[in-house]
Design a protein around this motif. Structure first.
Motif, PDB file in Angstrom:
ATOM      1  N   ALA A 172       7.000 -84.686 -48.990  1.00  0.00           N
ATOM      2  CA  ALA A 172       8.188 -85.903 -48.496  1.00  0.00           C
ATOM      3  C   ALA A 172       7.206 -86.638 -48.420  1.00  0.00           C
ATOM      4  N   ALA A 173       5.980 -86.364 -47.377  1.00  0.00           N
ATOM      5  CA  ALA A 173       5.546 -87.344 -46.789  1.00  0.00           C
ATOM      6  C   ALA A 173       4.584 -88.863 -47.861  1.00  0.00           C
ATOM      7  N   ASN A 174       4.466 -88.594 -49.243  1.00  0.00           N
ATOM      8  CA  ASN A 174       3.916 -89.634 -49.923  1.00  0.00           C
ATOM      9  C   ASN A 174       5.122 -90.082 -50.641  1.00  0.00           C
ATOM     10  N   GLN A 175       6.548 -89.612 -50.321  1.00  0.00           N
ATOM     11  CA  GLN A 175       7.403 -90.614 -50.488  1.00  0.00           C
ATOM     12  C   GLN A 175       8.204 -91.031 -49.088  1.00  0.00           C
ATOM     13  N   GLY A 176       7.548 -91.111 -48.559  1.00  0.00           N
ATOM     14  CA  GLY A 176       7.452 -92.154 -47.468  1.00  0.00           C
ATOM     15  C   GLY A 176       8.452 -92.013 -46.011  1.00  0.00           C
ATOM     16  N   LEU A 177       8.725 -90.312 -45.983  1.00  0.00           N
ATOM     17  CA  LEU A 177       9.919 -89.245 -45.144  1.00  0.00           C
ATOM     18  C   LEU A 177       9.104 -89.113 -44.646  1.00  0.00           C
ATOM     19  N   VAL A 179       9.159 -85.274 -41.585  1.00  0.00           N
ATOM     20  CA  VAL A 179       9.325 -84.397 -41.362  1.00  0.00           C
ATOM     21  C   VAL A 179      10.719 -83.735 -40.449  1.00  0.00           C
ATOM     22  N   THR A 180      11.431 -84.427 -40.115  1.00  0.00           N
ATOM     23  CA  THR A 180      12.569 -84.518 -39.919  1.00  0.00           C
ATOM     24  C   THR A 180      13.780 -84.982 -40.428  1.00  0.00           C
ATOM     25  N   GLU A 181      13.132 -86.503 -40.767  1.00  0.00           N
ATOM     26  CA  GLU A 181      14.204 -87.072 -42.324  1.00  0.00           C
ATOM     27  C   GLU A 181      14.424 -86.049 -43.532  1.00  0.00           C
ATOM     28  N   ALA A 182      13.367 -85.578 -43.933  1.00  0.00           N
ATOM     29  CA  ALA A 182      12.939 -84.488 -45.359  1.00  0.00           C
ATOM     30  C   ALA A 182      13.709 -83.510 -45.077  1.00  0.00           C
ATOM     31  N   LEU A 183      13.518 -82.869 -43.943  1.00  0.00           N
ATOM     32  CA  LEU A 183      14.503 -81.747 -43.724  1.00  0.00           C
ATOM     33  C   LEU A 183      15.876 -81.324 -43.423  1.00  0.00           C
ATOM     34  N   LEU A 184      16.288 -83.013 -42.652  1.00  0.00           N
ATOM     35  CA  LEU A 184      17.431 -83.290 -42.848  1.00  0.00           C
ATOM     36  C   LEU A 184      18.694 -83.446 -44.496  1.00  0.00           C
ATOM     37  N   ALA A 185      17.850 -84.358 -45.577  1.00  0.00           N
ATOM     38  CA  ALA A 185      17.675 -84.116 -46.534  1.00  0.00           C
ATOM     39  C   ALA A 185      17.949 -83.499 -47.040  1.00  0.00           C
TER      40      ALA A 185
END
Length: 289
Positions: A172-177, A179-185
């Motif tokens: 997720a971090a590699n996609q520029g997100l 932690v919170t954004e990645a989990l919400l998505a």
């Protein structure tokens, strides 16, 4: 989890592996008319698991073999106690003996070790649970043994629940997100009944994870002090799981930090087989005891 289909499939494979072209020893030395009576005896104290699987080893070898257990899965026993009686054609009893014992010893070993962990955590709210660190092909049997020992099961497979670990977060971090954004998505893509658990290894990761409304947060390899701090920080907003090489000597201290769940891979990947024996007496024309 331990369905008749699962038991039959696993035991049949084990029997085929052990005697792919028959039991040449019994064929050479045991008369077809010989019968046998055997006792499954404990050679150490423990907790029973695998009665159904033990029975299947004999019944699948020959339906004429009768197995009668004196106690059931989850029961404690003492060294020297007779747990079951086996009776039937001698060749079938001898052919199934090792497979039946292998399963009963393995499963009872897991149940016995689990019971020790559960006893250490007694009086706290912490549940002792297993992990996916199981023997390939034997997960249902080993997970059943954990339950027989008084423990609980984690997700059975990758299909049962979402568990986000550091490698997933790195993607997720590699996609520029964040932690919170990645989990919400991820939550947006999940069904409303799917459980979402996230692993963290630092206290500063807790709030970003909780902000996504996760169901369980795993505190991995935390010190006792950080576990207590983490439990207080979560403050009931999610189930708190402790993980990370937690041995019998540490489990009480971990449970007393207030965590809800303690996951222990050793229950299945490191439990020693319990010492059980089958004392066989063979009788019939031409047979010797």
């Amino acid at each position: 989890m331990l369905t008749p289909t699962t038991v039959s499939s696993v035991v049949a494979a084990a029997l085929a592996e052990d005697a792919p072209w028959g039991d040449v020893t019994c064929e050479a030395f045991v008369p077809p008319s010989a019968t046998a009576v055997a006792q499954l005896r404990a050679r150490t104290d423990g907790v029973l698991a695998g009665a159904e699987v033990f029975t299947a080893a004999f019944r699948l070898t020959d339906p004429g073999v009768a197995v009668q257990f004196h106690t059931g899965d989850g029961a404690r026993f003492r060294s020297g106690e007779v747990l079951a009686e086996v009776q039937g054609p001698a060749a079938a009893v001898l052919r199934a003996e090792r497979i039946g014992l292998n399963f009963a010893q393995r499963m009872s070993g897991i149940a016995t070790l689990t019971a020790r962990y559960v006893a250490e955590a007694a009086g706290t709210k912490a549940r002792i649970v297993d992990t996916r660190k199981t023997t390939p092909g034997l997960r249902a049997l080993e997970r059943h043994a954990v339950r027989a020992g008084g423990g609980f099961n984690h997700r059975f497979s990758l299909s049962d629940a979402v568990m986000v670990k550091d490698n997933h977060l790195a993607v997720a971090a590699n996609q520029g997100l964040s932690v919170t954004e990645a989990l919400l998505a991820a939550r947006e893509r999940l069904g409303h009944t799917t459980h979402l658990e996230v692993e963290v290894d630092r206290l500063d990761q807790i709030e970003p994870v909780l902000a996504a409304g996760v169901d369980t947060i795993m505190l991995d390899n935390f010190s006792l002090a950080d576990l207590r701090t983490g439990v207080a920080q979560v403050a009931g907003r999610a189930i708190v799981e402790a993980s990370g090489t937690i041995g019998l000597e540490q489990v009480r201290s971990v449970a007393e930090t207030g965590v809800d769940v303690i996951s222990v891979g050793a229950l299945t990947h490191s439990a020693p087989a319990l010492d059980l024996g089958l004392d066989v007496t063979v009788a019939g024309p031409g047979a010797q005891d």
